[in-house]
Design an enzyme around this catalytic site. Structure first.
Site, mmCIF file in Angstrom:
data_model
loop_
_atom_site.group_PDB
_atom_site.id
_atom_site.type_symbol
_atom_site.label_atom_id
_atom_site.label_comp_id
_atom_site.label_asym_id
_atom_site.label_seq_id
_atom_site.Cartn_x
_atom_site.Cartn_y
_atom_site.Cartn_z
ATOM 1 C CB SER A 40 -0.893 -0.016 1.243
ATOM 2 O OG SER A 40 -1.884 0.980 1.127
ATOM 3 C CD GLU A 41 -0.635 3.684 -3.578
ATOM 4 O OE1 GLU A 41 -0.680 2.451 -3.384
ATOM 5 O OE2 GLU A 41 -1.479 4.295 -4.275
ATOM 6 C CG ASN A 42 -1.101 4.230 2.844
ATOM 7 O OD1 ASN A 42 -1.107 3.239 2.133
ATOM 8 N ND2 ASN A 42 -1.709 4.281 3.998
#
Lengths: 208, 234
Positions: free
Chosen positions: A45-47
């Site tokens: 998850s790119e966060n």
């Protein structure tokens, strides 16, 4: 006859191999996680997370634990957290094996448009431009045609691009196509769809 | 070296001026410096340029500075959850510079590391590349992006010691470390300030050299999209 959303997601899950680190976009791509079966897949998850788990049970939501779609999620025993610069470092650096994303348009040279429609409200590209530029393999999952029945698989994109020549494979409700030199190559047709029907719904050049 | 302040307002005292450039941590409403944002609203500082991945929602996060017309320009990757933002943007009251999310994070990190620019393939061949230098390395095109140095960074962490060493929690880390690094001055709000020596030095996420002022406070920590699954029936 054609594939529905879940069948498209199940077909996309076949693209994933044991040991892969993968980023799934919002919409149908999110459903791909339901079809990986016994394969050892780590979701990014790119966060700032590797090893994304399912939604929490009611009452166990944690405001400090969300995915890139801002939904509450859970961690797994393999999970690692990191900051956004590190997260996009692994994306830009090609460490993520594949991204599965939705799209508004795809062109026969692999151009992808999925972030803005001129004249309509523009919300922003988020991490999509970084993902398509950086990951090992970009797989688009989308409906083959828009609501007006027009092909979304085009000779050239009409909308502003998210990335230039970035798409490797397109999975639609009508079948699977690969971006190859000179155009698109039909990999397979969806159940109940003939090659003629797939060709007729495709504006892009089909080779081979 | 006194870094601990009693309130967010005191922690910002003397650091705010109209027209300044602020870098803010957070992703969506997760890990946002909500107390410092409220203190900037109370201070009334105007014409702000803010680099932050998002701009909050209408009544929480950076959204409250939109309501008071304190923001002149946003540098963000995604602003979808905010009706007031769209209203001000479409009416020309608010400037907006879209950055790809990873480019924004790296611009902050680079600025904090003394790197004035870097080449990335993100955005090549798109509107993001317009007006930017293109350079080819090993047969592949890259565009030049600039490092960001902000007048002030505002970030949120889980724990700090009184020297400013920070520890974050889960995905609330997000943009906070790079945002902290790129500020000439960084103010951090935390849930708990612990005595020095009580954080494991091997497990510090951001060393105190980047953090100049700290304030402890109560956080609302609002959830933007509450998604759950059903328990299997026993």
């Amino acid at each position: 006859m054609a594939w529905d959303r879940n069948q498209m997601a199940a077909r996309a899950a076949q693209e994933l191999e044991d040991g892969m680190y993968v980023n799934l976009g919002i919409g149908i791509p999110t459903l791909v996680a339901n079809y990986v079966g016994d394969k050892d897949i780590t979701l990014q998850s790119e966060n700032g997370m590797l090893g994304m788990g399912p939604f929490p049970f009611e009452g166990e939501e944690d405001p400090d634990l969300i995915n890139a779609g801002k939904q509450t999620i859970t961690e797994l025993d393999r999970t690692a957290y990191f900051d956004s610069a590190t997260s996009f470092g692994m994306i830009r650096g090609g460490k993520i094996a594949a991204a599965i994303l939705g799209a508004m348009e795809v062109a026969e040279n692999g151009d992808l448009a999925n972030w803005m429609i001129p004249g309509k409200l523009v919300k922003g590209m988020g991490g999509a431009m970084d993902l398509v530029a950086g990951v090992g393999r970009v797989i688009v999952v989308m409906d083959h045609t828009n609501k007006a029945g027009e092909s979304k698989v085009l000779r050239e994109c009409t909308l502003p691009l998210t990335g230039k020549s970035v798409v490797d494979r397109i999975i639609t409700n009508l079948g699977v196509l690969d971006v190859v030199p000179g155009g698109l190559k039909i990999v397979e047709c969806a159940e109940g769809v003939t090659e003629e029907e797939l060709r007729a719904a495709t504006e892009a050049t089909i080779v081979g | 070296m006194k870094k601990v302040y009693a309130t967010a307002g005191e922690a910002l005292d003397g650091l705010l001026h109209d027209g300044m450039f602020i870098a803010a941590g957070g992703f969506g409403l997760c890990g946002i410096p909500e107390l410092l944002i409220a203190a900037i609203r109370d201070a009334g500082t105007k014409d702000l340029t803010i680099a932050s991945n998002n701009c909050g929602v209408d009544d929480f996060g950076l959204g409250i500075l939109l309501k008071t017309r304190q923001i002149k320009k946003m540098i963000s990757s995604y602003v979808g959850e905010n009706a007031e933002f769209m209203r001000q943007y479409l009416s020309g009251e608010l400037e907006l510079e879209f950055n790809p999310q990873g480019t924004l994070a790296e611009r902050m990190r680079a600025g904090g590391c003394g790197i004035p620019g870097f080449y990335t393939k993100t955005g090549v061949g798109t509107v993001i590349a317009e007006g930017k230098e293109v350079k080819s390395f090993d047969g592949q095109d890259y565009i030049l992006e600039r490092g960001i140095v902000a007048d002030l960074s505002i970030v949120k962490a889980w724990k700090a010691d009184d020297t400013g060493n920070l520890v974050f929690r889960k995905t609330a880390r997000n943009f906070n470390p790079p945002a902290a690094m790129c500020g000439r001055v960084c103010v951090a709000e935390v849930e708990e300030i612990v005595p020095r020596g009580s954080l494991d030095p091997d497990l510090i996420h951001l060393p105190g050299i980047y953090v100049h002022r700290i304030v402890q406070g109560q956080h609302e920590k609002r959830i933007e999209q509450r998604t759950v699954r059903k328990r299997e029936d026993a």
